[in-house]
Design an enzyme around this catalytic site. Structure first.
Site, mmCIF file in Angstrom:
data_model
loop_
_atom_site.group_PDB
_atom_site.id
_atom_site.type_symbol
_atom_site.label_atom_id
_atom_site.label_comp_id
_atom_site.label_asym_id
_atom_site.label_seq_id
_atom_site.Cartn_x
_atom_site.Cartn_y
_atom_site.Cartn_z
ATOM 1 N N HIS A 119 5.739 6.476 -1.158
ATOM 2 C CA HIS A 119 6.463 5.242 -1.453
ATOM 3 C C HIS A 119 5.584 4.049 -1.104
ATOM 4 O O HIS A 119 4.585 4.198 -0.393
ATOM 5 C CB HIS A 119 7.765 5.160 -0.642
ATOM 6 C CG HIS A 119 7.522 5.003 0.823
ATOM 7 N ND1 HIS A 119 7.181 6.062 1.647
ATOM 8 C CD2 HIS A 119 7.528 3.896 1.610
ATOM 9 C CE1 HIS A 119 7.011 5.622 2.881
ATOM 10 N NE2 HIS A 119 7.201 4.312 2.886
ATOM 11 N N HIS B 99 0.843 -1.195 0.000
ATOM 12 C CA HIS B 99 0.000 0.000 0.000
ATOM 13 C C HIS B 99 0.879 1.246 0.000
ATOM 14 O O HIS B 99 2.064 1.170 0.316
ATOM 15 C CB HIS B 99 -0.917 0.011 1.227
ATOM 16 C CG HIS B 99 -0.166 0.125 2.507
ATOM 17 N ND1 HIS B 99 0.355 -0.978 3.168
ATOM 18 C CD2 HIS B 99 0.207 1.208 3.235
ATOM 19 C CE1 HIS B 99 0.994 -0.569 4.251
ATOM 20 N NE2 HIS B 99 0.924 0.755 4.319
#
Length: 180
Positions: free
Chosen positions: A122, A38
């Protein structure tokens, strides 16, 4: 009992598959599972039920238009000069920064303390420790990681359950972005 919460974007299957394809060739790395991949928009942490409910309600007001993201490169985070995680980066996106800002404001309205860390988009792909071999070769082999753009049409409030085998992430509420 408090809930451990965070807000994130779940990449589609083809992006998760591309990330999983990078998960090899580094002895001692603890690779993330497919269900753990995620992009965190806001880590909330421990929240009692009333605050958790207020957060869930406040996030309903976050409704920007859908947008696209794409993978771009890999890197690592360090703590005290030692790498502690590997990540896949994303191409710069003003829309993503706007979404993260709106999520932050919604969390503050609900009563969360302000986030003091700078948002660094990220997707974590591995956890590292002192027994992990040097990461330079892995980074060189995967530094050109790229993907076609994928549509972002929702974000999710997750609850994290810590266990002996790692964290389990349970989707609590899915928030659809407004259609154009």
């Amino acid at each position: 009992m408090p809930h451990r919460l965070f807000v994130a974007i779940r990449p589609p299957e083809q992006i998760r598959d591309a990330l999983i394809d990078t998960m090899e060739g580094l002895e001692g790395a603890r690779w993330q599972g497919e269900d753990q991949l995620h992009l965190t928009l806001r880590f909330i942490g421990e929240a009692e039920a009333p605050l958790a409910n207020d957060i869930a309600e406040s996030l309903c007001t976050v409704r920007p238009a859908p947008f696209a993201l794409s993978l771009k490169g890999v890197g690592h985070f360090e703590r005290r000069g030692r790498p502690h995680s590997l990540w896949a980066g994303l191409s710069p996106s003003r829309n993503l920064l706007d979404l993260a800002d709106r999520v932050e404001k919604a969390c503050r309205r609900a009563g969360c303390t302000p986030e003091t860390r700078r948002f660094a988009p990220h997707i974590t792909i591995a956890r590292l420790n002192s027994s992990t071999e040097p990461i330079g070769g892995w980074i060189a082999n995967h530094g050109d990681l790229r993907s076609d753009p994928w549509p972002v049409d929702a974000f999710i409030l997750y609850e994290s359950h810590l266990g002996a085998g790692g964290s389990l992430y349970e989707p609590v509420v899915r928030y659809q972005l407004k259609s154009a």
